[in-house]
Motif scaffolding. Sequence first.
Motif, PDB file in Angstrom:
ATOM      1  N   HIS A   1       7.604  -0.222  -9.462  1.00 58.52           N
ATOM      2  CA  HIS A   1       6.655  -1.289  -9.789  1.00 58.52           C
ATOM      3  C   HIS A   1       6.262  -2.084  -8.547  1.00 58.52           C
ATOM      4  O   HIS A   1       5.079  -2.335  -8.306  1.00 58.52           O
ATOM      5  CB  HIS A   1       7.269  -2.220 -10.832  1.00 58.52           C
ATOM      6  CG  HIS A   1       6.509  -3.492 -11.012  1.00 58.52           C
ATOM      7  ND1 HIS A   1       5.168  -3.535 -11.314  1.00 58.52           N
ATOM      8  CD2 HIS A   1       6.903  -4.802 -10.896  1.00 58.52           C
ATOM      9  CE1 HIS A   1       4.766  -4.791 -11.400  1.00 58.52           C
ATOM     10  NE2 HIS A   1       5.805  -5.581 -11.141  1.00 58.52           N
ATOM     11  N   LEU A   2       7.239  -2.478  -7.754  1.00 58.68           N
ATOM     12  CA  LEU A   2       6.950  -3.325  -6.600  1.00 58.68           C
ATOM     13  C   LEU A   2       6.160  -2.574  -5.539  1.00 58.68           C
ATOM     14  O   LEU A   2       5.234  -3.127  -4.929  1.00 58.68           O
ATOM     15  CB  LEU A   2       8.258  -3.866  -6.013  1.00 58.68           C
ATOM     16  CG  LEU A   2       9.035  -4.825  -6.924  1.00 58.68           C
ATOM     17  CD1 LEU A   2      10.347  -5.227  -6.262  1.00 58.68           C
ATOM     18  CD2 LEU A   2       8.209  -6.044  -7.274  1.00 58.68           C
TER      19      LEU A   2
ATOM     20  N   GLU B   1      14.465  -8.181  -5.944  1.00 56.15           N
ATOM     21  CA  GLU B   1      14.137  -7.825  -7.327  1.00 56.15           C
ATOM     22  C   GLU B   1      14.701  -6.464  -7.714  1.00 56.15           C
ATOM     23  O   GLU B   1      15.018  -6.236  -8.891  1.00 56.15           O
ATOM     24  CB  GLU B   1      12.626  -7.880  -7.538  1.00 56.15           C
ATOM     25  CG  GLU B   1      12.066  -9.291  -7.451  1.00 56.15           C
ATOM     26  CD  GLU B   1      10.995  -9.544  -8.480  1.00 56.15           C
ATOM     27  OE1 GLU B   1      11.203  -9.214  -9.673  1.00 56.15           O
ATOM     28  OE2 GLU B   1       9.942 -10.060  -8.091  1.00 56.15           O
TER      29      GLU B   1
ATOM     30  N   HIS C   1       9.613 -11.414 -14.919  1.00 55.17           N
ATOM     31  CA  HIS C   1      10.426 -11.279 -13.707  1.00 55.17           C
ATOM     32  C   HIS C   1      11.512 -12.346 -13.644  1.00 55.17           C
ATOM     33  O   HIS C   1      12.622 -12.086 -13.165  1.00 55.17           O
ATOM     34  CB  HIS C   1       9.534 -11.324 -12.466  1.00 55.17           C
ATOM     35  CG  HIS C   1       8.761 -10.065 -12.265  1.00 55.17           C
ATOM     36  ND1 HIS C   1       9.263  -8.987 -11.555  1.00 55.17           N
ATOM     37  CD2 HIS C   1       7.534  -9.678 -12.701  1.00 55.17           C
ATOM     38  CE1 HIS C   1       8.375  -8.013 -11.562  1.00 55.17           C
ATOM     39  NE2 HIS C   1       7.315  -8.404 -12.244  1.00 55.17           N
TER      40      HIS C   1
ATOM     41  N   PHE D   1       6.345 -10.831   0.443  1.00 60.93           N
ATOM     42  CA  PHE D   1       6.396  -9.698  -0.480  1.00 60.93           C
ATOM     43  C   PHE D   1       7.511  -8.732  -0.073  1.00 60.93           C
ATOM     44  O   PHE D   1       8.208  -8.176  -0.925  1.00 60.93           O
ATOM     45  CB  PHE D   1       5.054  -8.969  -0.505  1.00 60.93           C
ATOM     46  CG  PHE D   1       4.796  -8.206  -1.767  1.00 60.93           C
ATOM     47  CD1 PHE D   1       3.958  -8.716  -2.750  1.00 60.93           C
ATOM     48  CD2 PHE D   1       5.389  -6.971  -1.993  1.00 60.93           C
ATOM     49  CE1 PHE D   1       3.728  -8.013  -3.919  1.00 60.93           C
ATOM     50  CE2 PHE D   1       5.166  -6.259  -3.153  1.00 60.93           C
ATOM     51  CZ  PHE D   1       4.332  -6.782  -4.128  1.00 60.93           C
TER      52      PHE D   1
ATOM     53  N   ARG E   1      10.724  -9.849  -1.341  1.00 66.33           N
ATOM     54  CA  ARG E   1      10.819  -9.651  -2.787  1.00 66.33           C
ATOM     55  C   ARG E   1      11.451  -8.303  -3.137  1.00 66.33           C
ATOM     56  O   ARG E   1      12.175  -8.208  -4.137  1.00 66.33           O
ATOM     57  CB  ARG E   1       9.411  -9.732  -3.378  1.00 66.33           C
ATOM     58  CG  ARG E   1       9.352  -9.614  -4.879  1.00 66.33           C
ATOM     59  CD  ARG E   1       7.921  -9.488  -5.368  1.00 66.33           C
ATOM     60  NE  ARG E   1       7.864  -9.528  -6.817  1.00 66.33           N
ATOM     61  CZ  ARG E   1       6.794  -9.210  -7.523  1.00 66.33           C
ATOM     62  NH1 ARG E   1       5.682  -8.837  -6.910  1.00 66.33           N
ATOM     63  NH2 ARG E   1       6.815  -9.259  -8.848  1.00 66.33           N
ATOM     64  N   ILE E   2      11.175  -7.285  -2.333  1.00 68.00           N
ATOM     65  CA  ILE E   2      11.598  -5.919  -2.674  1.00 68.00           C
ATOM     66  C   ILE E   2      13.111  -5.813  -2.905  1.00 68.00           C
ATOM     67  O   ILE E   2      13.544  -5.457  -4.006  1.00 68.00           O
ATOM     68  CB  ILE E   2      11.146  -4.923  -1.581  1.00 68.00           C
ATOM     69  CG1 ILE E   2       9.619  -4.906  -1.465  1.00 68.00           C
ATOM     70  CG2 ILE E   2      11.714  -3.538  -1.845  1.00 68.00           C
ATOM     71  CD1 ILE E   2       8.907  -3.993  -2.396  1.00 68.00           C
TER      72      ILE E   2
ATOM     73  N   SER F   1      10.615   0.291   3.154  1.00 66.59           N
ATOM     74  CA  SER F   1      11.486   0.327   1.991  1.00 66.59           C
ATOM     75  C   SER F   1      12.506   1.449   2.153  1.00 66.59           C
ATOM     76  O   SER F   1      12.159   2.545   2.595  1.00 66.59           O
ATOM     77  CB  SER F   1      10.652   0.558   0.721  1.00 66.59           C
ATOM     78  OG  SER F   1      11.466   0.731  -0.401  1.00 66.59           O
TER      79      SER F   1
ATOM     80  N   LYS G   1      11.679  -0.666  -8.281  1.00 71.78           N
ATOM     81  CA  LYS G   1      11.150  -0.242  -6.988  1.00 71.78           C
ATOM     82  C   LYS G   1       9.758   0.368  -7.140  1.00 71.78           C
ATOM     83  O   LYS G   1       8.838   0.055  -6.364  1.00 71.78           O
ATOM     84  CB  LYS G   1      12.098   0.772  -6.340  1.00 71.78           C
ATOM     85  CG  LYS G   1      11.643   1.263  -4.970  1.00 71.78           C
ATOM     86  CD  LYS G   1      12.666   2.229  -4.378  1.00 71.78           C
ATOM     87  CE  LYS G   1      12.212   2.726  -3.005  1.00 71.78           C
ATOM     88  NZ  LYS G   1      13.203   3.678  -2.421  1.00 71.78           N
TER      89      LYS G   1
END
Length: 237
Positions: free
Chosen positions: A223-224, A110, A154, A103, A106-107, A237, A221
């Motif tokens: 959303h994730l 995406e 996505h 995960f 993913r940040i 992050s 950002k």
Amino acid sequence: MSVDFGQIRRNEHLPARIAAQIAREITEGRILPGEKLPTEHFLANSFGVSRSVVREAIAQLRNEGLVETRQGVGAFATELQTRQSIRIEQDDLHDRSTFRDLFQLRIPLEIEAAGLAAIHHADADLAKLDEALAAMTGTDKWTDQGIVADLIFHRVVAAATGNEYFALFVGFIAERISLAINAARAAAVLEEIVEVTIAEHVAIRDAIASRDPHKAREAMKRHLLGAANRLDLTLES
């Protein structure tokens, strides 16, 4: 070719489980390199699912390099020499630390994909985002079909970057993160989490449509990080 796939358990995320079973048929040699897979109709009947779920499973296999699709012809097992080596078994992601690490990856991927999509998207990409949102907000939003539409959204963002590697890696990770969507839905009031998730996706779509890469990155950002929070994941992050 006759492959007895059987019925997939309904409490599992269907596309991922179907993809895993077809992948075993390929890697263990029951579906040979270059061989055409059964039709969507056959697979849907065999698994007892809709054709959209089968299409999502095939998309996952394509992201993993095990399958290639030919427009108007069908899906084929890739030749051995062309196969990519990226593969993470779904069961591995039941380990919390492994899931968190994926995960975390993913940040940045995406977020940057959203920014590039804002710059490079075509009208056709926006139409596909709207189609995915329509599925996410329709009568199927409470079902697995809503999850399928979420993943498609996505993938479309990644494809809209114009960079095939974003489409490959974001698509691959997003498929694995389907576990997150199921887990988040199970851990919260379904009506609340679905509506929040839809609102986050609408914000991403609108930011991309505005061709503002900063807004698009910020929307993705939010959303994730919101998704991570709903899973009780602490991410840097």
